[in-house]
Enzyme design. Structure first.
Site, PDB file in Angstrom:
ATOM      1  N   TYR A 208       0.820  -1.213   0.000  1.00 24.31           N
ATOM      2  CA  TYR A 208       0.000   0.000   0.000  1.00 24.31           C
ATOM      3  C   TYR A 208       0.855   1.265   0.000  1.00 24.31           C
ATOM      4  O   TYR A 208       0.333   2.370  -0.162  1.00 24.31           O
ATOM      5  CB  TYR A 208      -0.976  -0.027   1.189  1.00 24.31           C
ATOM      6  CG  TYR A 208      -1.991  -1.145   1.047  1.00 24.31           C
ATOM      7  CD1 TYR A 208      -3.221  -0.928   0.434  1.00 24.31           C
ATOM      8  CD2 TYR A 208      -1.694  -2.441   1.472  1.00 24.31           C
ATOM      9  CE1 TYR A 208      -4.129  -1.955   0.270  1.00 24.31           C
ATOM     10  CE2 TYR A 208      -2.601  -3.480   1.315  1.00 24.31           C
ATOM     11  CZ  TYR A 208      -3.817  -3.235   0.714  1.00 24.31           C
ATOM     12  OH  TYR A 208      -4.707  -4.259   0.547  1.00 24.31           O
ATOM     13  N   ALA A 338     -14.490 -18.932  -4.484  1.00 28.69           N
ATOM     14  CA  ALA A 338     -14.457 -18.284  -5.801  1.00 28.69           C
ATOM     15  C   ALA A 338     -13.157 -17.508  -6.022  1.00 28.69           C
ATOM     16  O   ALA A 338     -12.638 -16.868  -5.111  1.00 28.69           O
ATOM     17  CB  ALA A 338     -15.643 -17.328  -5.927  1.00 28.69           C
ATOM     18  N   GLU A 395     -10.199  -5.597  -5.594  1.00 33.65           N
ATOM     19  CA  GLU A 395     -11.413  -6.141  -4.997  1.00 33.65           C
ATOM     20  C   GLU A 395     -12.633  -5.255  -5.232  1.00 33.65           C
ATOM     21  O   GLU A 395     -13.765  -5.706  -5.088  1.00 33.65           O
ATOM     22  CB  GLU A 395     -11.207  -6.349  -3.488  1.00 33.65           C
ATOM     23  CG  GLU A 395     -10.092  -7.317  -3.116  1.00 33.65           C
ATOM     24  CD  GLU A 395     -10.234  -8.679  -3.767  1.00 33.65           C
ATOM     25  OE1 GLU A 395     -11.379  -9.087  -4.071  1.00 33.65           O
ATOM     26  OE2 GLU A 395      -9.203  -9.339  -4.005  1.00 33.65           O
ATOM     27  N   ARG A 506      -7.350  -5.944   2.116  1.00 30.59           N
ATOM     28  CA  ARG A 506      -7.795  -5.485   0.801  1.00 30.59           C
ATOM     29  C   ARG A 506      -9.324  -5.357   0.727  1.00 30.59           C
ATOM     30  O   ARG A 506      -9.842  -4.477   0.038  1.00 30.59           O
ATOM     31  CB  ARG A 506      -7.324  -6.448  -0.285  1.00 30.59           C
ATOM     32  CG  ARG A 506      -7.780  -7.873  -0.073  1.00 30.59           C
ATOM     33  CD  ARG A 506      -7.163  -8.850  -1.077  1.00 30.59           C
ATOM     34  NE  ARG A 506      -5.700  -8.808  -1.039  1.00 30.59           N
ATOM     35  CZ  ARG A 506      -4.907  -9.533  -1.818  1.00 30.59           C
ATOM     36  NH1 ARG A 506      -5.430 -10.365  -2.706  1.00 30.59           N
ATOM     37  NH2 ARG A 506      -3.606  -9.443  -1.729  1.00 30.59           N
ATOM     38  N   TYR A 507     -10.045  -6.234   1.440  1.00 22.75           N
ATOM     39  CA  TYR A 507     -11.512  -6.185   1.363  1.00 22.75           C
ATOM     40  C   TYR A 507     -12.058  -5.008   2.167  1.00 22.75           C
ATOM     41  O   TYR A 507     -13.033  -4.373   1.775  1.00 22.75           O
ATOM     42  CB  TYR A 507     -12.122  -7.502   1.840  1.00 22.75           C
ATOM     43  CG  TYR A 507     -11.644  -8.686   1.043  1.00 22.75           C
ATOM     44  CD1 TYR A 507     -12.012  -8.851  -0.297  1.00 22.75           C
ATOM     45  CD2 TYR A 507     -10.795  -9.645   1.604  1.00 22.75           C
ATOM     46  CE1 TYR A 507     -11.563  -9.938  -1.039  1.00 22.75           C
ATOM     47  CE2 TYR A 507     -10.344 -10.737   0.871  1.00 22.75           C
ATOM     48  CZ  TYR A 507     -10.726 -10.876  -0.449  1.00 22.75           C
ATOM     49  OH  TYR A 507     -10.280 -11.935  -1.186  1.00 22.75           O
TER      50      TYR A 507
END
Ligand code: X8Z
Ligand code: ZN
Length: 603
Positions: A208, A338, A395, A506-507
């Site tokens: 980041y 997924a 994401e 990240r989410y």
């Protein structure tokens, strides 16, 4: 040039030169050669990985580990040779950025081959334990997570049955993973230290490239927390009506197994219970999808059509030919969680998903398609730039699209919602549905890597793994374990991203910035409506704006990409707060008092 030849050449070059090379033209040529070689080595690794993920066998595991070792050797050679250049002083800032990525090779820096192989084996074993885990409800009835246990957690209202499944899943996965995870942490850190970082968590945070990253996250979390606490208090009140107040601890926590999801990470499956004004439009379109005989393919086509309507790139034929859109029925074990795959040959892009015919999975379909769209947009970048501006950007793409898709007017357009009412009550219903997806997730998204960073840094040791996990779950999510947990349990290991070793912050980042993106794309689309009503469908202006940002990949620092799409260069919770404003007001009224501390709020 074959990858092997390139590897050899790189190694030879290593011995020839001794002084730092300042020639930037030569450096550019070197970078181009690396790109060509990388595409081959990466393709081989991704293909072997795909084979394992879609057919978990020991042979496929070995083949994947072999390829990961070849990739690591290749990366080591690239790193060694890139380090021969005086890249820190290059005048070409792009070349400087490119080289900084060439030398940043993560766990591939591990020089001890035996340990590197062990590290890779542990990772695939953890993934196999997780993905083949089953819970036996009776001796002859053993169920996998997807679709059976997930459905059960989503639909059952039987407290004890939910508890059996919740506990069974943790026995079948986490508890069996703990020892491997301990070893994994130590090996991963050993490798990362060789790459110049203090520990694996520090390495992950470096992506980041923001010195104040952790403080920034905390500020965002604190800004959003009151809304979460209000949602939590309302949800608890309703769940008490369903299960009886005696099932709830006096501390104000909600038992972790009754929130409609195996990890209590999103609560959309409680919508029936929590719907503010029952009897309005059926905004959960699962029954419609089933009634209309929706298939997995149809769900992906619906998503592809949306991307196309924005003027974005449609899925290539390879995608339709090679993706795994359904759980195989031939007895193969697969990793059902997924995921979206870039094979680095500019042609082959696939999704792997055990798609269930539900609205929840329709949203996941869009999420995965967002990853593929990013891959397609940046495919002509150098391999080291074929990545999100930061991992949160990757994401956010599909989620931004699904913010439009889920609006009642859009669902009506695509024939999934027969009636749409435009009044305040319908609006609050809709925002509640969205909050159960987006607001309920925030502390979960925030805490997973708080746990992992503290494990990697050594602050949390194996004898405190589970304790630390529950400290965070109780303190931040306000949920409690439905029965006593010990250090024989390893509850983090029952969530895919821990055994799957996928970073999670990240989410959280995505759930904030996707609303910034949404707001700006809505403006580009000329949508003069409240943010939560905006649907950017068919707006090529919005598509153009998104595409310009996606094409950059990670070739520019993320604040530049953010500026391009959102007109500001920082993460900002304002758009998210704006989106939910009407619901925030409604919840405060419902809850009467503003309860900020879980432990003190027990209506
Ligand atoms: O793992 C995922 C995606 C693949 S990147 C399906 N998500 C997180 C999860 O399931 O825990 C999407 C949202 C959060
Ligand atoms: Zn994703």
């Amino acid at each position: 040039m074959t990858a092997f030849k390139l590897g050899l050449l790189l190694l030879v070059m290593n011995f020839v030169h001794s002084e730092l090379i300042t020639n930037e033209t030569a450096a550019r040529e070197f970078a181009n050669e690396v790109n060509a070689g990388s595409e081959v080595v990466m393709y081989n690794f991704v293909a072997a990985s795909w084979n394992y993920n879609t057919n978990i066998t020991t042979e496929n595991q070995q083949a994947m580990v072999d390829e990961s070792l070849k990739l690591a050797l290749f990366d080591q050679a690239v790193e060694a040779n890139a380090s021969r250049y005086d890249w820190k002083n290059f005048s070409d800032t792009d070349l400087n950025r490119l080289f900084s990525k060439l030398v940043d090779i993560g766990t591939a820096a591990m020089t001890d081959k035996v340990k590197l192989e062990r590290l890779n084996n542990i990772m695939s074993e953890m993934e196999a334990i997780y993905s083949t885990g089953k819970v036996c409800l009776t001796e002859n009835n053993c169920l996998p997570l997807d679709p059976d246990l997930s459905r059960l957690m989503a639909t059952s209202t039987d407290y004890d049955e939910l508890l059996t499944v919740w506990k069974g899943w943790r026995d079948a996965t986490g508890a069996k993973i703990k020892d491997l995870y301990k070893e994994f942490v130590s090996l991963s850190n050993e490798a990362i230290v060789q790459n110049g970082y203090p520990d694996t968590g520090a390495y992950w945070k470096s992506w980041y490239d923001t010195p104040t990253f952790e403080e920034d996250l905390k500020t965002l979390f604190e800004t959003l927390k009151p809304l979460y606490v209000n949602l939590h208090a309302y949800t608890r009140k309703k769940l008490k009506e369903r299960y009886g107040a005696d099932k709830f601890p006096t501390s104000g926590h909600i038992p972790a197994h009754i929130l409609g999801n195996m990890w209590a990470q999103t609560w959309g499956n409680l919508f029936d219970l929590l719907e503010p004004y029952p009897g309005k439009d059926d905004i959960d379109v699962t029954p419609q999808m089933v009634q209309q005989n929706y298939t997995a393919e149809k769900m992906f086509q619906v998503s592809d059509e949306f991307f196309k309507s924005l003027g974005l790139i449609e899925m290539p034929s390879e995608f339709w030919d090679h993706s795994m859109l359904k759980k195989p029925t031939d007895g193969r074990d697969v990793v059902c969680h997924a995921s979206a795959w870039d094979f680095y040959n500019k042609k082959d892009f696939r999704v792997k998903q055990c798609t269930d015919i539900t609205m929840e999975d329709l949203i996941t379909v869009h999420h995965e398609m967002g990853h593929i769209e990013y891959y397609l947009q940046y495919k002509d970048q150098h391999v080291v730039y074929r990545d999100g501006a930061n991992p949160g950007f990757h994401e956010a793409v599909g989620d931004v699209i699904s913010l439009s898709v889920q609006t009642p007017t859009h669902l009506q357009k695509i024939g999934l919602l027969p009636e749409v009412t435009n009044d305040e009550e319908a609006e609050i219903n809709f925002l509640m549905k969205m909050a159960l997806q987006k607001i309920a997730f925030l502390p979960f998204g925030y805490l997973i890597d708080q746990w992992r960073w503290s494990v990697f840094s050594g602050e949390t040791t194996p004898d405190n793994y589970n304790q630390k996990w529950w400290d965070l779950r109780c303190g931040l999510q306000g949920i409690s374990p439905p029965e006593d947990r010990t250090e024989d349990d390893f509850d983090p290991g029952a969530k895919f991203h821990i055994p799957g070793n996928t970073p999670y912050i990240r989410y959280f980042v995505s759930f904030v910035i996707q609303f910034q993106f949404h707001k700006s794309l809505c403006q580009a689309a000329g949508q003069n409506v409240p943010l939560h009503q905006c649907d950017i469908y068919q707006s090529t202006a919005a598509g153009q704006k998104l595409s310009e940002m996606l094409k950059l990949g990670s070739s520019k620092p993320w604040p530049e990409a953010m500026m391009m799409i959102a007109g500001e260069d920082k993460m900002n919770a304002a758009a998210l707060m704006e989106y939910f404003q009407p619901l925030t007001t409604w919840l405060i009224e419902q809850n009467d008092v503003y309860k900020l501390v879980f432990a003190e709020s027990n209506p």
